[in-house]
Design an enzyme around this catalytic site. Structure first.
Site, PDB file in Angstrom:
ATOM      1  N   ASP A  55       0.811  -1.212   0.000  1.00 52.51           N
ATOM      2  CA  ASP A  55       0.000   0.000   0.000  1.00 52.51           C
ATOM      3  C   ASP A  55       0.849   1.268   0.000  1.00 52.51           C
ATOM      4  OD1 ASP A  55       0.980  -0.419   2.561  1.00 52.51           O
ATOM      5  OD2 ASP A  55      -0.971  -0.603   3.511  1.00 52.51           O
ATOM      6  N   ASN A  76      -7.493  -2.665  14.317  1.00 56.80           N
ATOM      7  CA  ASN A  76      -8.894  -2.963  13.988  1.00 56.80           C
ATOM      8  C   ASN A  76      -8.985  -4.154  13.023  1.00 56.80           C
ATOM      9  OD1 ASN A  76      -7.989  -1.893  11.609  1.00 56.80           O
ATOM     10  ND2 ASN A  76      -9.356  -0.130  11.582  1.00 56.80           N
ATOM     11  N   HIS A 103      -7.125  -4.577  10.283  1.00 53.70           N
ATOM     12  CA  HIS A 103      -6.856  -4.322   8.866  1.00 53.70           C
ATOM     13  C   HIS A 103      -5.552  -4.972   8.414  1.00 53.70           C
ATOM     14  CE1 HIS A 103      -4.752  -0.315   9.985  1.00 53.70           C
ATOM     15  NE2 HIS A 103      -3.849  -0.953   9.270  1.00 53.70           N
ATOM     16  N   GLU A 111      -9.576  -1.751   5.299  1.00 48.93           N
ATOM     17  CA  GLU A 111     -10.208  -1.387   6.564  1.00 48.93           C
ATOM     18  C   GLU A 111     -11.497  -2.195   6.769  1.00 48.93           C
ATOM     19  OE1 GLU A 111      -8.706   0.307   8.691  1.00 48.93           O
ATOM     20  OE2 GLU A 111      -8.181   2.343   8.087  1.00 48.93           O
TER      21      GLU A 111
END
Ligand code: GLP
Length: 251
Positions: free
Chosen positions: A68, A137, A139, A144
Site C-alpha cells: 500500500d 482494527n 486491517h 479497513e
C-alpha cells in the site's frame, strides 16, 4: 491452514520472521516478496539486511511488491511507504530498485494506478511470500473494516482508528493522509504463502478476531482463515487472547 509460532518478544518475533523470509529467498533467489510497512516489520528488515551484509543471502534477483501507499504523498516524503521501504530495507540490501514496486501515491488517476498495480502483481505471478502486519482494527494492508471484502487494489478512506494509530509518525493527526491505495484481498490471497507478524498487547484483540472469530469484512484479516498456507509469528503479548482460549501454538 494456519500455523502459529509464539515468540517471547519483539526481538525474537523479528528474527523468526526474518528467517522465514530468508528461507524463501534461499529456496527461490528470484522470488516475488510481498512486503509490508508499519513498525512491526522494522526488526525483521534489519535482520535481513544483516544477513545480506554477512553474505548469507542475496536479494539480487528478488522482486518485491508492497501492499500500500498513502494517497498524495510523494516517494520522497519521509512518511511515504516508498520512503519507508528505501530507508528500512532497500537501501541496506542488494536488491535492484527497478525490481521493487510500491503503488504510486501521486498518480493523477488513482483508479488507473490501482488497475495498473493489480496487472503488475499478476504479471509477476503473484507473491511467493506475502508479509503482513496487522492493524488494531484487524486491517491488513489498508483494507479497513467494511461491509464487504474488496478484491482489487483500490483507493480507501482510512478509518479514524487507523489515522490515530499512524498519527505517531506525523507531526499531528491532521497531517495523516485521509486516503491510501491498497492491494485488495485478491492479491493477498493469491500469494502462495502468507506470513503475518504481530507484537504487543494492543494487537491481542485483532489477532484473536482474525483467527478465532468469524470470517467477516469487519475484521479484514479474518479472510486469511481461508488461505491454504498462513504462518503467524507473534509474541506472547499479541497471542495472549488466543493462548488463553486454548489455541495451540508452536514455540
Ligand atoms: C499500517 C499499514 C499496515 C500495518 C499497520 C500496523 O496501517 N498500512 O500494513 O500492518 O499499519 O502497523 P504497526 O506495525 O505499526 O502496528
Amino acid at each position: 491452514m494456519v500455523k502459529i509460532y509464539q515468540t517471547a518478544d519483539y526481538a525474537s518475533m523479528s528474527r523468526r520472521a526474518a528467517h522465514i523470509i530468508a528461507a524463501e529467498v534461499i529456496r527461490n533467489p528470484s522470488c516475488v516478496l510481498g512486503l509490508a510497512t508499519g513498525s512491526t516489520p522494522v526488526g525483521a528488515y534489519k535482520r535481513l539486511a544483516e544477513m545480506v551484509a554477512e553474505g548469507d543471502i542475496s536479494f539480487k534477483n528478488v522482486k518485491s511488491v508492497n501492499l500500500d501507499e498513502y494517497k498524495g504523498l510523494a516517494p520522497t516524503h519521509d512518511q511515504s511507504y516508498r520512503y519507508f521501504m528505501q530507508d528500512n530495507l532497500f537501501n541496506h540490501v542488494d536488491i535492484d530498485v527497478a525490481n521493487t514496486n510500491v503503488p504510486d501515491g501521486l498518480a493523477a488517476d488513482a483508479e488507473a494506478e490501482c488497475a495498473r498495480y493489480d496487472a503488475l502483481v499478476e504479471s509477476l505471478g503473484w507473491a511467493d511470500l506475502q508479509l503482513l502486519g496487522l492493524g488494531r482494527n484487524g486491517h491488513i494492508g489498508f483494507n479497513e473494516p467494511d461491509d464487504h471484502f474488496t478484491k482489487e487494489t483500490h483507493v480507501v478512506d482510512l478509518t479514524e482508528s487507523t489515522i490515530d494509530a499512524n498519527a505517531r509518525f506525523f507531526a499531528s493527526a491532521d497531517e495523516v493522509p485521509r486516503q491510501a491505495l491498497t492491494m485488495g484481498v485478491g492479491c493477498i490471497m493469491a500469494a502462495r504463502r502468507v506470513l503475518l507478524i504481530a507484537s504487543g498487547a494492543d494487537k491481542a484483540d485483532a489477532l484473536y478476531a482474525a483467527f478465532c472469530g468469524p470470517i467477516t469484512p469487519q475484521c479484514p484479516a479474518s479472510i486469511l482463515q481461508l488461505h491454504s498456507d498462513v504462518v503467524v509469528v507473534a509474541d506472547e503479548a499479541a497471542l495472549s487472547k488466543l493462548t488463553a482460549a486454548g489455541v495451540a501454538v508452536c514455540k
